[in-house]
Design an enzyme around this catalytic site. Structure first.
Site, mmCIF file in Angstrom:
data_model
loop_
_atom_site.group_PDB
_atom_site.id
_atom_site.type_symbol
_atom_site.label_atom_id
_atom_site.label_comp_id
_atom_site.label_asym_id
_atom_site.label_seq_id
_atom_site.Cartn_x
_atom_site.Cartn_y
_atom_site.Cartn_z
ATOM 1 C CG ASP A 37 -35.423 5.433 31.412
ATOM 2 O OD1 ASP A 37 -34.302 4.886 31.545
ATOM 3 O OD2 ASP A 37 -36.210 5.594 32.362
ATOM 4 C CG HIS A 38 -32.688 0.797 28.964
ATOM 5 N ND1 HIS A 38 -31.331 0.906 29.219
ATOM 6 C CD2 HIS A 38 -32.811 0.651 27.616
ATOM 7 C CE1 HIS A 38 -30.667 0.827 28.077
ATOM 8 N NE2 HIS A 38 -31.534 0.670 27.101
ATOM 9 C CG PHE A 86 -33.447 4.544 38.039
ATOM 10 C CD1 PHE A 86 -34.741 5.020 38.179
ATOM 11 C CD2 PHE A 86 -33.040 3.515 38.875
ATOM 12 C CE1 PHE A 86 -35.611 4.484 39.127
ATOM 13 C CE2 PHE A 86 -33.900 2.973 39.829
ATOM 14 C CZ PHE A 86 -35.190 3.464 39.956
ATOM 15 C CG HIS A 87 -30.358 2.997 32.247
ATOM 16 N ND1 HIS A 87 -30.342 1.672 31.806
ATOM 17 C CD2 HIS A 87 -29.720 2.988 33.441
ATOM 18 C CE1 HIS A 87 -29.735 0.927 32.708
ATOM 19 N NE2 HIS A 87 -29.352 1.699 33.706
ATOM 20 N N PRO A 88 -32.016 7.681 31.738
ATOM 21 C CG PRO A 88 -32.229 9.660 32.985
ATOM 22 C CD PRO A 88 -32.053 8.174 33.129
#
Length: 543
Positions: free
Chosen positions: A305-306, A480-482
């Site tokens: 994630d980021h 919120f980049h899983p």
């Protein structure tokens, strides 16, 4: 389904389907559209959430009222994170048709050519930049029209934001003083430079995957969409997926797929569903009393994630959203501007201005992404500060910290254990410290002197590298980049092959962000649309 169905009675869903798509989010909407283009093909889409007919989904600023709202958000949380000083983060996931494109930041970003070339070099033939670019172009309806790098007339609308801020333009000029120059296109293969983000909107209204792909396709008689349908497990006949079992309005049901089951539930729920179906690592399943049907050690692993670090600077001699939103007259003006012109703060994406830079000049391409906003809060969803300020968030695009996502219960309604292990890798700690220092440096530019920037977070008193890393853990948050939990590849930890077929099984593919072997260097929604576009072509070619 003409006879009354009693609760808990297992029932065959009426009709015959070639494809059953699990998940009506970003990828599921694309798949439903593309596969139902063939009138001889019958498609069923199952979505556990509801419809997207909620006004805050469509007004861009409505993300503030969708995140943390059980109507539109699955309300997940991460495990406590040692790298974040023991904090657990809220982890929003879209709970309506359109999935996260119904609640996300609307930023149109492809990532970098080197991301996809890296996938190909990892053994995933057909996934290099030259391979995937045509799929980005295919979907696109770009505000500048058709070109070698952009498409026109596609379903996925890409436009400019309907706003401008003096302080953001001053920040751009300030960045130029340090060699970080403007760009008019973040999506040419390298996203280095600064500028306003392009967004997925139409006339100041959110453009989600439902509007783009699903709703037009729902006019076709060969596509059925069922909401509030929670898939419980994939049905297997030996090593072949034959359909799914699901709950709909309190009734246990099943449906068969003549060709394939297509799992598009996202990076959290796709591995969860595989594990509930007995597909995964033996000890994880045995721990929950689930029979092992097919061992795949990589299911739920490789979670990436980021993480962004939100630095905040108080400013003077300019207006920010803080003052407008904290006064009655300002609120009325904001509402009128949107009502009459579909512009202004209510049309704003969560982040308006972007900057891509390198944490180390020796790097070939940028590894940092800034989200710069003419507003500030202590954390997302909190009231805006009572003084004028800007947020200069910066995130590491290529984190080396890797986590996992595994079930902890046989109850499909329980969220899995989401462990990101943020800032666990030494290289990520180093980049975190460098990124704060770089943000501070930009804020010392001559161009910003008239605004008298004063650091609020993490605070000018935080100076040593040890202190900076500690404060990064206190103020950093996910964007919120899983990705990555069902990664593509051929190594022992890969879950799917380059055609996105689950290793060792027939009739089952995973098609969403979970198949990314490495996270892309930017926002993830549009890469997922590309993945689904490419997958649809591969599926049709197979049949």
């Amino acid at each position: 389904m003409n006879q009354p169905i009693q609760p808990n009675q297992t029932t065959q869903l009426d009709g015959s389907y070639d494809y059953v798509i699990v998940g009506g989010g970003t990828a599921g909407c694309v798949l439903a559209n593309r596969l139902s283009e063939d009138p001889a093909t019958n498609v069923l889409l199952l979505e556990a959430g509801g419809n997207d007919n909620y006004h805050w989904v469509h007004i861009p600023v409505g993300y503030l009222y969708c995140i943390g709202n059980p109507r539109t958000d699955w309300m997940m949380k991460t495990a406590s994170e040692a790298g974040l000083n023991g904090r657990s983060l809220v982890y929003p996931r879209g709970k309506v048709l359109g999935g996260c494109t119904s609640v996300n930041g609307m930023i149109y970003m492809r990532g970098q050519a080197s991301d996809y070339d890296g996938w190909r070099q990892m053994g995933n033939s057909g996934w290099g930049w030259d391979d995937v670019l045509p799929y980005f172009v295919k979907s696109e309806d770009h505000h500048k029209g058709k070109s070698a790098l952009h498409g026109s007339g596609g379903e996925w609308k890409v436009t400019t934001q309907r706003l401008n801020w003096e302080i953001l333009e001053a920040f751009q000029e300030a960045a130029s003083e340090f060699g970080y120059h403007p760009t008019d296109d973040f999506n040419q293969g390298t996203n280095e430079g600064s500028g306003y983000f392009e967004v997925n909107q139409k006339n100041g209204v959110r453009w989600n995957a439902t509007k783009a792909f699903l709703r037009p396709a729902m006019k076709r008689p060969n596509l059925r969409v069922l909401t509030h349908a929670t898939t419980e497990k994939i049905l297997l006949d030996g090593k072949r997926a034959t359909g799914v079992a699901f709950q709909h309005n309190g009734k246990s049901m099943k449906v068969l797929a003549a060709r394939e089951v297509l799992l598009a539930a996202g990076s959290i729920n796709s591995p969860k569903l595989l594990e509930h179906s007995g597909i995964g690592r033996a000890e994880i399943l045995q721990g929950q009393g689930i029979e092992l049907n097919h061992e795949l050690s990589g299911v739920g692993e490789n979670l990436q994630d980021h993480l962004q670090i939100r630095t905040v600077f108080k400013v003077s001699n300019t207006k920010t959203l803080n003052e407008r939103a904290n006064s009655l007259a300002g609120k009325i003006g904001i509402a009128l501007q949107y009502a009459l012109q579909r512009s202004g703060p209510m049309s704003m994406a969560p982040s308006q201005f972007g900057l891509f830079t390198k944490s180390d000049p020796a790097l070939e391409t940028p590894d940092l992404e800034y989200h710069v906003q003419p507003l500030s809060t202590d954390k997302l969803g909190d009231p805006l500060h009572p003084y004028p300020a800007i947020t200069v968030s910066v995130c590491n695009l290529r984190p080396q910290s890797v986590g996992s996502c595994h079930i902890t219960s046989r109850d499909v309604d329980q969220q899995p254990d989401i462990k990101l292990n943020y800032l666990s890798a030494e290289s990520d700690k180093l980049v975190a410290v460098k990124s704060i220092k770089q943000a501070r440096k930009i804020m010392t530019a001559q161009r910003l002197k008239p605004y008298k920037p004063e650091e609020v977070l993490p605070g000018a008193e935080v100076s040593s590298d040890t202190e900076l890393l500690r404060e990064a853990g206190n103020i950093a948050t996910t964007i919120f980049h899983p990705v990555g939990t069902c990664k593509m590849g051929s190594d022992p930890m890969a879950v799917v092959d380059p055609e996105l077929k689950v290793h060792g099984l027939q009739g089952l593919r995973v098609i969403d962000a979970s198949v990314m072997p490495r996270i892309v260097s930017g926002n993830t929604a549009s890469p997922v649309i590309m993945i689904a576009e490419k997958a649809a072509d591969m599926i049709r070619n197979n049949h």
